[in-house]
Write an enzyme that holds these catalytic residues in place. Sequence first.
Site, short mmCIF file in Angstrom:
data_model
loop_
_atom_site.label_atom_id
_atom_site.label_comp_id
_atom_site.label_asym_id
_atom_site.label_seq_id
_atom_site.Cartn_x
_atom_site.Cartn_y
_atom_site.Cartn_z
N THR C 73 39.21 55.84 69.18
CA THR C 73 39.26 54.43 69.58
C THR C 73 39.29 53.53 68.35
O THR C 73 40.10 52.60 68.26
CB THR C 73 38.05 54.10 70.47
OG1 THR C 73 38.16 54.86 71.68
CG2 THR C 73 37.99 52.62 70.80
N ASN C 153 46.67 61.82 78.36
CA ASN C 153 45.50 62.61 78.71
C ASN C 153 45.31 62.74 80.22
O ASN C 153 44.59 63.60 80.69
CB ASN C 153 44.22 62.00 78.10
CG ASN C 153 43.98 60.58 78.58
OD1 ASN C 153 44.90 59.77 78.60
ND2 ASN C 153 42.76 60.29 78.97
N SER C 202 42.10 62.97 66.66
CA SER C 202 40.75 63.10 67.18
C SER C 202 40.39 64.57 67.28
O SER C 202 41.23 65.40 67.61
CB SER C 202 40.69 62.47 68.58
OG SER C 202 39.55 62.91 69.26
N THR C 240 28.80 54.22 55.09
CA THR C 240 28.49 55.57 54.64
C THR C 240 29.18 56.59 55.54
O THR C 240 29.09 56.52 56.75
CB THR C 240 26.97 55.79 54.66
OG1 THR C 240 26.38 54.83 53.80
CG2 THR C 240 26.60 57.19 54.19
N CYS C 328 37.89 53.49 91.92
CA CYS C 328 36.52 53.67 92.39
C CYS C 328 35.71 54.60 91.49
O CYS C 328 34.48 54.54 91.46
CB CYS C 328 36.52 54.24 93.79
SG CYS C 328 37.37 53.18 94.95
C1 LIG Z 1 44.93 59.32 74.69
C2 LIG Z 1 43.57 58.88 74.25
N1 LIG Z 1 43.46 58.01 73.23
C3 LIG Z 1 42.26 57.59 72.79
C4 LIG Z 1 41.09 58.02 73.36
C5 LIG Z 1 39.79 57.50 72.85
O1 LIG Z 1 39.01 58.50 72.28
P1 LIG Z 1 37.49 58.23 71.89
O2 LIG Z 1 36.80 57.74 73.12
O3 LIG Z 1 37.00 59.55 71.45
O4 LIG Z 1 37.45 57.20 70.82
C6 LIG Z 1 41.16 58.93 74.43
C7 LIG Z 1 39.92 59.39 75.08
O5 LIG Z 1 39.89 60.02 76.10
C8 LIG Z 1 42.41 59.36 74.88
O6 LIG Z 1 42.52 60.22 75.90
C1 LIG Z 2 20.97 46.50 53.23
C2 LIG Z 2 22.08 47.41 53.66
N1 LIG Z 2 22.88 47.01 54.66
C3 LIG Z 2 23.88 47.80 55.10
C4 LIG Z 2 24.14 49.02 54.56
C5 LIG Z 2 25.28 49.83 55.08
O1 LIG Z 2 24.86 51.01 55.69
P1 LIG Z 2 25.92 52.14 56.10
O2 LIG Z 2 26.67 52.49 54.87
O3 LIG Z 2 25.06 53.24 56.59
O4 LIG Z 2 26.83 51.58 57.14
C6 LIG Z 2 23.33 49.48 53.50
C7 LIG Z 2 23.59 50.78 52.89
O5 LIG Z 2 23.04 51.16 51.89
C8 LIG Z 2 22.27 48.65 53.06
O6 LIG Z 2 21.48 49.05 52.07
#
Ligand SMILES: Cc1ncc(COP(=O)(O)O)c(C=O)c1O
Ligand SMILES: Cc1ncc(COP(=O)(O)O)c(C=O)c1O
Lengths: 131, 131, 410, 410
Positions: C73, C153, C202, C240, C328
Amino acid sequence: MADAQGPYSPKVMEHFLNPKNMGEIPDASGIGEVGNPSCGDVMRLYLKINENEIIEDAKFMTFGCGAAIASSSMVTEMIKGKTIEEALKVTNETVAEALGGLPPSKIHCSVLAQQAIEAAIKDYREKKAKK
Amino acid sequence: MADAQGPYSPKVMEHFLNPKNMGEIPDASGIGEVGNPSCGDVMRLYLKINENEIIEDAKFMTFGCGAAIASSSMVTEMIKGKTIEEALKVTNETVAEALGGLPPSKIHCSVLAQQAIEAAIKDYREKKAKK
Amino acid sequence: MKQIFMDYANATPCDSRVLEAMLPYFIEKFGNPSSHIITKGNEALSALDNSRKIVADFIGAKFEEIIFTSGATEANNLALKGYAFANQHRGKHIITTEIEHFSITSPLRTLERLFGFEVTYLPVDSFGFVSPDELKKSLRNETILVSIQLANNEIGTVQDLKELISVVKENSSAVFHSDATAGCGFIDINVSELNIDLLTLSPTSLYGPKGVGALFVKNGLVLQPLIEGGFQEGGLRSGTENLPAIVGFAKACELGKIEMSDRCNYLKPLRNRLWEGIEKNIDFVHFTGHPEKRLPNNVSFWIEFAEGESLLLMLNYMGVMASSGSACSSNLRGKSEDDLVASPVLTAIGVPKDICTGSLTFSLGMSNTIEEIDYVLQIFPGIVNRLWQMSPFYLDKIKGHTPKLTKVDK
Amino acid sequence: MKQIFMDYANATPCDSRVLEAMLPYFIEKFGNPSSHIITKGNEALSALDNSRKIVADFIGAKFEEIIFTSGATEANNLALKGYAFANQHRGKHIITTEIEHFSITSPLRTLERLFGFEVTYLPVDSFGFVSPDELKKSLRNETILVSIQLANNEIGTVQDLKELISVVKENSSAVFHSDATAGCGFIDINVSELNIDLLTLSPTSLYGPKGVGALFVKNGLVLQPLIEGGFQEGGLRSGTENLPAIVGFAKACELGKIEMSDRCNYLKPLRNRLWEGIEKNIDFVHFTGHPEKRLPNNVSFWIEFAEGESLLLMLNYMGVMASSGSACSSNLRGKSEDDLVASPVLTAIGVPKDICTGSLTFSLGMSNTIEEIDYVLQIFPGIVNRLWQMSPFYLDKIKGHTPKLTKVDK
Ligand SMILES: Cc1ncc(COP(=O)(O)O)c(C=O)c1O
Ligand SMILES: Cc1ncc(COP(=O)(O)O)c(C=O)c1O
């Protein structure tokens, strides 16, 4: 991509951990000091040049990162025993190559080394001209 | 939040899996058919109403989801034996409540059940008026 | 009761070899790749690099062309919004199809509603195929992006991407994105052979973990990142890195590459047995998608006079898990009736809109067996019949018609 | 050599109890919460609901006010861009500080650059505190959002959020967001006591897994989702939920709630020992952040005449892992020198800009011991001295100055 050793090649680490020719030359024939304003690295290169314009000794004092220190160490090794004309042919690429490569963001450290040679030789020539 | 049983309460599942009063009443006094255009659910409610306006029998035929079928089953149980005035007081809330609650997105199925009663009683009254 | 899972399009367990590959990265190798000056971080970066290489190889891409995301997604959103925001000076027209996943159509609707883009939703034929001619006709000077899925899908149809891409390349300067989520476990993908620009991957159909996906971004393309911060993923996706999941994704690709044809060869006969059994034993069934050009694990159809959610509930009661595109059965967690959304795919392939269709998809996986297929074939007719017996439509219809049903439970 | 990890601000291993809680969700309980009509999906939804409840309880929020994301970075982006896009009709001014994480400032720069917003970056004092007066003065009629972190991951300073929030609430109609990533493992947070509107949570400081985070969104707030698709997370964040990580996050919150004060009581003496040892034995050290109002695990400082990356490399060579905010140590994976970015935090608190600072942060964790602290104190002076001996600045400076160094290696 990361090397198994870290961001730096084994050669860089070797020169960083055990730098060659670190220190001052009190009666240097030429001193070059160059810096990188963006990160504050400063490299000071001391050269002892004899009457045949051969670099008898080279030492450095460097404030900077691992790459800057290793480049300093490497460049002193590379130019010792060379004539100043030969030394001026040492480029940042040859320094980086001799170090087993540098990360792209650290290429400027080897550029600094090249610039330090140029600055030190310029200083030598100016001093000589004044005499 | 999810019930341990799935999206539906145990009561809904009970009525879905074993619906009460499923089928037709061939000689129904009133038939109400209501539907939800947005998802296509259709509920058809058959009532057998005696001269005292008591609902003697109620049956349903429903095309729809689990909630629609369970609501149909539940509503037939709720109105059997009641007078039509009493039956008209059955609301979607009471149907949903009797089913142990419905997911918010399925409330419309209990609304359908309430509407089916109204439609079937209207049909009964119209038929009676015509006689 | 035995639980038979036939909804692999919506959920796959991790392959145990995938989980095993992930395990060291939770506690022992917990480093942050961005801190790779230090040993722990460098160990993490090595694993990240290695994983990126494997995922790149999986589709014939280059190392730096793989951007890890939190899932398909996000990858779809990054491809569409990211490309649109960064390239809107070139034009604001985008082309897609009527049978895309919501993770394609929802961001596109937002681009239309909030950011002044225009989107063409190409119709499909009754099999779900996009017509190359229609595609060609819809291309404009301002078209900057075309997004067409690899496989559906829900109905299983696999597009001829190569042809569609060459139509776009020959007639426009638009870039081509494909959502390969549903296909990448079954269909060999080579991005340079396809000549594609953006591709969503994916691990779902590869028995990989949740919480990770990837976007292939051809070298040279400019995207505006959606999630910005610490400059990870070449600045295109900060935060990260979810290293355990990334390592698992790579393992799933590695295994998938080796085992893909074996998996297809295992699944296809099972799928055919299910298909043929349903065809033979149940009346009023309409199969959906193309019979040949389809995912090897997908049987999809709709049944008249029976509603999808009810079918699912009864099947599940009998231990069989599948899925449905009926309104539904959708989004039951929604806040109101308005949150129920029928799959637009069925409408797009011409399934009559005015009835709440009894659509069903069985998507098979490597854990399924012939015995399971036969069990489904044994119970399914009875379930269908039970719902028919409740349906006023069926009642009206069968006066005078004898259904083909051969078995009826109770 | 023993590996001593003191970079817990950037990476934490999972608590083994957290991993244990996660394990069943990879293979056995692999369902998709959106498919909760079927047993596997319902099992997954129950786990998701249960996790959401635990995370909500952790900060005194309501069940439906927790939106799971892929991490703190995404949560920060959703809070800022999501709120800005959905509420821009009310105004296009946003206030933040100069010491926020890049996952705050990068999306804000994008809002400025591409979408016509104006952002005020509040200065901080030398401890890193935002001034309530300055905040008050910067509020405008068009200010729709204020974002100020709870704690700084680099210098450890903890803001007085309660006061800052009441300044905003009393003087404007702007909503208040806080990035609590660096603080939530150490500081008890109650969203209703704080009267906060949006809050970013991360399992990082709680020994939780990577790949997950959460945004608290106060009931009634409208956000434009960044990642759209299958209507998960109340439509605010689509994509199949990363259930193993979410379950792990919840477990980490559960344990964190119970053990928080014990953890703080364990870490604080270690931190103080490290701080005092450095203060006593090393010259030219400048500690950063407030000495009292700071994270219990953080020791941060900068050293004159020694560069941060070099310090890190030497420490790492001796088995000690820490982090630095120096430009040279940043983003080493970048494509060029331009990708190196010094931490703006140090500049904001007044560390002289013209020298490449030797900033270091030691962030401690539950695995650290007194012995480890003492080992660091033993080797660190020698490392510093070694770099000083190479530094032309030090050379110039010490003529006539005897440094306080007590130990020198080799
Ligand atoms: C064709 C297709 N695209 C995108 C997605 C989105 O995947 P996710 O929910 O893992 O982000 C799906 C999920 O079923 C999918 O079937
Ligand atoms: C204060 C602060 N905010 C946000 C982040 C971002 O975290 P992440 O990389 O896990 O998304 C960090 C990462 O060190 C952080 O120290």
